[in-house]
Design a protein around this motif. Structure first.
Motif, short mmCIF file in Angstrom:
data_model
loop_
_atom_site.label_atom_id
_atom_site.label_comp_id
_atom_site.label_asym_id
_atom_site.label_seq_id
_atom_site.Cartn_x
_atom_site.Cartn_y
_atom_site.Cartn_z
N THR A 190 0.86 -1.15 0.09
CA THR A 190 0.20 -0.29 0.20
C THR A 190 1.29 0.66 -0.14
OG1 THR A 190 -0.23 0.09 2.34
CG2 THR A 190 -2.08 -1.32 1.48
N LEU A 250 -0.47 4.42 4.04
CA LEU A 250 -1.60 3.24 4.81
C LEU A 250 -1.30 4.06 6.05
CD1 LEU A 250 -2.42 0.85 5.52
CD2 LEU A 250 -0.79 0.07 6.05
N ASP A 310 -6.42 2.90 8.88
CA ASP A 310 -6.38 2.37 7.53
C ASP A 310 -6.49 0.88 7.68
OD1 ASP A 310 -6.98 4.57 6.61
OD2 ASP A 310 -4.46 4.56 5.46
N LEU A 341 -8.48 -1.03 0.21
CA LEU A 341 -7.71 0.32 1.59
C LEU A 341 -8.82 0.22 1.93
CD1 LEU A 341 -5.54 0.49 2.81
CD2 LEU A 341 -4.92 2.67 1.17
#
Lengths: 245, 312
Positions: free
Chosen positions: A48, A51, A55, A187
């Motif tokens: 990711t 992040l 999250d 996400l």
């Protein structure tokens, strides 16, 4: 190569203001069902960008869709008979979900329904008003899938590693259907998905399994004759071997 | 060691399948029945889809009856003329049965129909056989003079003898109408397609009690008819429903062929009426088990079935 790509992504040091993004990749792009197939495990690696501590990550693996008919058993004359039926169109034959925290802590039902995330929302269509009776049928589909390990959820199955990397393990049972699968990574921030990505996976028969399956479906008449002749030969061979003694 | 079955789409232990084949093969060789009435429920029980179980079992019976029929052919304990007539009816029955099977599958009721057929037929046949052989065994223990009455009954003319199209069957020493053999064949052929059985458990008593064939040619002739009817059923199921799993069939066959040879030997050392009583007990046991499953409250009140019958 996969790890190098993930590493490269994670090395671009994220700033909190950067637009969040997510990517994921499976350790295998095809799963082959051979003679000794008895289920397998897949690992999904992901990275990711942006992040933050609030999250959450959700991973979904969805199998090929099929139409289902669910029949309620009713008792008549003392025996149980398949009674009134409901049909469900385009139900995933396989559905595994893993998340970094339990789903209900990550997002509202509404957000999950919209993206068809979660076992509870597998059969719900957005904007549909649920009938009480329908719920029983829906639960039956979930139970049937869970019995064969075709439907599975791991509320803490996503392991978040350092540097925005994450990992999830997904199990494919022996009864895994063949076809095209999609793996999706989400996400979630503040209860809404802010980034997602999907990759595909193919489950196919290989080797002798494939040969026989294609023979049976492609040339059914020849296959039928082949089965009969082979059985007669086997019977004859058995008799011949034992007659000599 | 697990093996994945390509058509059943199932992973099963290979030794379980070989063992099932050998066990059922032994009994089938001993009694001269295909053994399908035991194997098909067992396959469904281990998770094979009913449609695949029924079709694959027909294929396995081809193999198990081939060795048996050949053995009887060599020993001349087989009536080929009667066998051909039964086969003619059986072929028509098999074609009809496969159509009926496809239709019932589309209604979502095939499991129920298969179970009901099993309970009905096994219950009736098993009960009758048990009664008959118990009576024979009782009588054989009584003084000689009392047995005369039983023999006299056989000579009585029944409705069978009033039917037209009579034919001579030298090997069986019979002169009867062709209608009953063809009708019995048709009936058994239909059962073969729906229940995944050879139908020996129906045909053997029918040949003894309705056609009055001598017992020594009954088993061979029944195997002869079963061999060809199951061959046709296999071919039709493979063509129409693609439900024959050759890997499953071959594994069961390897066990079955070996088991059947030992069974045939064991059978020669047991008295005919005792053999019949044993078979009847087994038939009734399977019937009770299936009947119980129909009545007992199911674990899940719903059944989930794929739409678009291919089951893929």
């Amino acid at each position: 190569m996969l790890l190098a790509a993930l590493l490269a992504l994670s090395l671009q040091q994220p700033f909190a203001t950067e637009a969040p993004s997510i990517m994921g990749a499976l350790t295998q792009e095809t799963v082959e069902i051979r003679e000794d197939f008895a289920g397998t495990e897949l690992v999904l690696y992901g990275a990711t960008r942006g992040l933050t501590i609030q999250d959450e990550i959700v991973v979904v693996l969805r199998g090929p869709e099929q139409d289902l008919r669910v029949m309620r058993k009713t008792r008549s004359f003392g025996i149980w008979v398949n009674g009134s039926a409901r049909e469900f169109a385009a139900v995933p034959s396989y559905y595994a979900i893993a998340s970094s925290r339990p789903l209900d802590e990550i997002a509202s039902d509404e957000a999950l329904v919209r993206n068809r995330i979660g076992l509870d929302h597998l059969l719900t269509r957005p904007g549909e008003t649920p009938v009480a009776d329908m719920l029983d049928y829906r639960k039956a589909v979930e139970r049937a899938g869970a019995r064969e390990d075709l439907y599975a959820s791991a509320p803490r199955g996503v392991e978040v590693l350092d540097g925005g990397l994450f990992r999830a393990t997904l199990a494919l049972p022996p009864s895994t259907p063949v076809g095209n699968y999609t793996a999706e990574v989400y996400l979630f921030r503040d209860g809404r998905p802010v980034a997602s990505r999907s990759t595909s996976l193919r489950v196919e028969k290989a080797g002798l399994e494939r040969l026989i399956y294609e023979f049976a479906h492609g040339l059914p008449m020849l296959y039928g004759l082949f089965c009969v002749v082979l059985a007669m030969l086997a019977g004859w061979a058995g008799a011949a071997i034992f007659a000599r003694r | 060691m697990q093996i994945y079955l390509p058509i059943a789409e199932l992973s099963v232990n290979i030794f379980l399948l070989l063992g099932l084949g050998a066990g059922v093969g032994f009994l089938s060789g001993m009694f001269g029945v295909g053994g399908g009435f035991l194997m098909t429920p067992l396959l469904i029980f281990i998770g094979v889809p009913p449609a695949v179980a029924v079709s694959t079992e027909a294929n396995q019976i081809v193999a198990s009856s081939a060795s048996g029929a050949l053995a009887h052919w060599r020993r001349r304990t087989l009536d080929p003329k009667m066998g051909l007539l039964l086969l003619a009816g059986g072929s028509a029955g098999s074609i009809f049965g496969v159509q009926l099977f496809t239709f019932l599958r589309s209604l979502g009721q095939i499991d129920l129909i298969i179970s009901l057929c099993y309970v009905g037929f096994l219950g009736t046949i098993g009960g009758l056989m048990m009664y008959e052989s118990a009576r024979t065994i009782m009588r054989s223990r009584q003084p000689e003079a009392r047995r005369e009455g039983g023999m006299g009954k056989r000579k009585k003319r029944g409705w069978i003898d009033t039917l037209p199209f009579k034919m001579r069957f030298p090997r069986s020493g019979l002169y009867i109408s062709v209608i009953p053999p063809v009708a019995i064949g048709f009936f058994v052929g239909t059962l073969a397609a729906i229940m995944g059985v050879g139908g020996g458990f129906v045909m053997v008593p029918a040949m003894i009690y309705i056609l009055r064939m001598p017992t020594n040619v009954v088993v061979g002739t029944s195997l002869f008819q079963i061999l060809f009817v199951t061959a046709l059923t296999t071919f039709l199921q493979a063509t129409q429903n693609q439900t024959v799993d050759i890997v499953l069939a071959m594994l069961l066959t390897v066990g079955g062929v070996i088991g059947a040879q030992f069974g045939a030997r064991a059978g020669r050392h047991v008295k005919a009426e005792e053999l019949r009583a044993l078979l009847a007990a087994m038939v009734l046991a399977v019937c009770l088990k299936l009947g119980w499953d129909l009545v007992v409250t199911p674990a899940d009140m719903f059944e989930v079935l794929p739409v678009g019958m291919e089951g893929e």
